[in-house]
Design a protein around this motif. Structure first.
Motif, PDB file in Angstrom:
ATOM      1  N   GLN A 180     -11.177   5.498  -6.930  1.00  0.00           N
ATOM      2  CA  GLN A 180     -11.376   6.339  -5.794  1.00  0.00           C
ATOM      3  C   GLN A 180     -11.788   7.768  -6.300  1.00  0.00           C
ATOM      4  O   GLN A 180     -12.472   8.313  -5.626  1.00  0.00           O
ATOM      5  CB  GLN A 180      -9.911   6.365  -5.049  1.00  0.00           C
ATOM      6  N   ASP A 212     -12.671   0.701  -4.978  1.00  0.00           N
ATOM      7  CA  ASP A 212     -11.388   1.166  -4.089  1.00  0.00           C
ATOM      8  C   ASP A 212     -11.642   2.395  -3.425  1.00  0.00           C
ATOM      9  O   ASP A 212     -12.235   3.584  -4.009  1.00  0.00           O
ATOM     10  CB  ASP A 212     -10.364   1.448  -5.276  1.00  0.00           C
ATOM     11  N   SER A 224      -5.145  -2.029  -2.545  1.00  0.00           N
ATOM     12  CA  SER A 224      -5.130  -1.311  -4.152  1.00  0.00           C
ATOM     13  C   SER A 224      -4.449  -2.461  -4.943  1.00  0.00           C
ATOM     14  O   SER A 224      -4.924  -2.806  -6.185  1.00  0.00           O
ATOM     15  CB  SER A 224      -4.671  -0.102  -4.186  1.00  0.00           C
ATOM     16  N   ASN A 238      10.917  -1.876  -7.794  1.00  0.00           N
ATOM     17  CA  ASN A 238      12.082  -1.243  -6.908  1.00  0.00           C
ATOM     18  C   ASN A 238      12.385  -2.241  -5.808  1.00  0.00           C
ATOM     19  O   ASN A 238      12.798  -2.227  -5.064  1.00  0.00           O
ATOM     20  CB  ASN A 238      11.486  -0.159  -6.473  1.00  0.00           C
TER      21      ASN A 238
HETATM   22  P1  ADP Z   1      -3.889   4.544  -2.595  1.00  0.00           P
HETATM   23  O1  ADP Z   1      -4.519   5.653  -2.373  1.00  0.00           O
HETATM   24  O2  ADP Z   1      -4.734   3.377  -3.351  1.00  0.00           O
HETATM   25  O3  ADP Z   1      -3.381   3.631  -1.478  1.00  0.00           O
HETATM   26  P2  ADP Z   1      -1.343   5.384  -3.542  1.00  0.00           P
HETATM   27  O4  ADP Z   1      -1.777   7.042  -3.436  1.00  0.00           O
HETATM   28  O5  ADP Z   1      -0.662   4.584  -2.544  1.00  0.00           O
HETATM   29  O6  ADP Z   1      -2.817   4.633  -4.049  1.00  0.00           O
HETATM   30  O7  ADP Z   1      -0.747   5.173  -5.008  1.00  0.00           O
HETATM   31  C1  ADP Z   1      -1.028   5.879  -5.981  1.00  0.00           C
HETATM   32  C2  ADP Z   1      -0.223   5.176  -7.148  1.00  0.00           C
HETATM   33  O8  ADP Z   1       1.036   5.165  -7.091  1.00  0.00           O
HETATM   34  C3  ADP Z   1      -0.586   3.854  -7.508  1.00  0.00           C
HETATM   35  O9  ADP Z   1      -0.609   3.486  -9.173  1.00  0.00           O
HETATM   36  C4  ADP Z   1       0.606   2.921  -7.040  1.00  0.00           C
HETATM   37  O10 ADP Z   1       0.922   1.887  -7.814  1.00  0.00           O
HETATM   38  C5  ADP Z   1       1.733   4.041  -7.198  1.00  0.00           C
HETATM   39  N1  ADP Z   1       2.679   3.999  -6.087  1.00  0.00           N
HETATM   40  C6  ADP Z   1       2.426   3.975  -4.857  1.00  0.00           C
HETATM   41  N2  ADP Z   1       3.453   3.845  -3.765  1.00  0.00           N
HETATM   42  C7  ADP Z   1       4.490   3.644  -4.632  1.00  0.00           C
HETATM   43  C8  ADP Z   1       5.854   3.729  -4.684  1.00  0.00           C
HETATM   44  N3  ADP Z   1       6.492   3.518  -3.285  1.00  0.00           N
HETATM   45  N4  ADP Z   1       6.433   3.924  -5.702  1.00  0.00           N
HETATM   46  C9  ADP Z   1       6.234   3.875  -6.889  1.00  0.00           C
HETATM   47  N5  ADP Z   1       4.964   3.790  -7.136  1.00  0.00           N
HETATM   48  C10 ADP Z   1       3.858   3.874  -5.962  1.00  0.00           C
END
Ligand code: ADP
Ligand code: ADP
Length: 226
Positions: free
Chosen positions: A81, A159, A42, A13
């Motif tokens: 996680q 993680d 991550s 994106n």
């Molecule tokens: P974390 O808890 O490790 O920070 P997230 O909850 O932010 O992880 O993300 C979970 C999943 O969603 C990951 O696989 C990440 O790549 C994906 N993701 C996070 N943010 C976005 C986004 N803005 N657009 C698309 N996918 C996302």
């Protein structure tokens, strides 16, 4: 041992999650990636594990670039996680599983002996016939770490390994993790957003913000905003 060189990640994106990240991790060190939610921690772990591919830059293990190799050829142990245990398998089967599949698979009896050796190390021998769904968070955590370690990986990636545990257990498990990785002697990268957690168990801390490394130092030399 692990070199990360001018690493960049731009998602589909157009979001630039990592700008230009450089660091080196010495063999046997327990290094924490510290920073607020969304700063790119991550993403770095996923790039090192090969679950994502970089937009630019290089990742080297012992001098050799790994960016073109498959995750299974990187010799990484990854603890997610949410632990990602197989719910239909017992603890012993979960831990044996990585040893009994793929190119490096070994006979079941041998896998069982290895699994039992590591289960002793992490103190979960008595859980061998339980299903993950019946275990506490701390027990699931130990199973996930044990499953990562049986493969004798070069690097262990954790993680936010403590985020699903209650406060008391967090304290105990973090000490356990440090003792365990030092005993095994494995190079470990640990992701957290918790300063105190990072300060209490790390050899080195890499402080990350908005996809940029701000500091990379020993815990006692790190400057942290109050
Ligand atoms: P974390 O808890 O490790 O920070 P997230 O909850 O932010 O992880 O993300 C979970 C999943 O969603 C990951 O696989 C990440 O790549 C994906 N993701 C996070 N943010 C976005 C986004 N803005 N657009 C698309 N996918 C996302
Ligand atoms: P952290 O682990 O530090 O919480 P992440 O590495 O999960 O952060 O994410 C870093 C940033 O990249 C976040 O802003 C997240 O929303 C974004 N991101 C993660 N995965 C994706 C994705 N697949 N597509 C777009 N943006 C993503």
């Amino acid at each position: 041992m692990i070199e990360v060189i001018d690493l960049k990640k731009v998602f589909d994106n157009g979001f630039e999650a990592l700008k230009s990240v450089d660091f080196t991790i010495e063999k046997g060190d327990l290094v924490c990636l510290l920073g607020p939610s969304g700063c790119g921690k991550s993403t770095i772990l996923n790039l090192i594990a090969g679950l994502l591919s970089p937009s630019a830059g290089d990742i080297r293990f012992a001098g050799s670039s790994v960016v073109k190799t498959e995750p299974k050829d990187r010799n990484i142990g990854f603890v997610f996680q949410n632990y990602a245990l197989y719910p239909h398998m017992t603890v012993l089967e979960n831990i044996m599983f990585p040893l009994t599949v793929g190119q490096k698979k070994i006979p079941k009896e041998e896998a069982k002996i290895t699994a039992e050796k590591f289960m002793k190390l992490t103190n979960i021998e008595e859980l061998y016939d339980k299903k993950p769904g019946t275990l506490s968070g701390g027990q699931q955590q130990r199973v996930a770490i044990t499953r990562a370690l049986v493969q004798n990986p070069e690097v262990l990636l954790l993680d936010e390994p403590l985020s699903n545990l209650d406060a008391r257990l967090r304290l105990r498990i973090r000490e356990e993790i440090r003792r365990l990785v030092k005993e095994v002697g494995i190079t470990t990268i640990f992701v957290t957003h918790d300063q105190e957690e990072a300060l209490s168990i790390s050899d080195k801390i890499i402080l990350l913000n908005e996809g940029v490394i701000q500091q990379n130092d020993d815990p006692q030399n790190l400057y942290l905003e109050p």
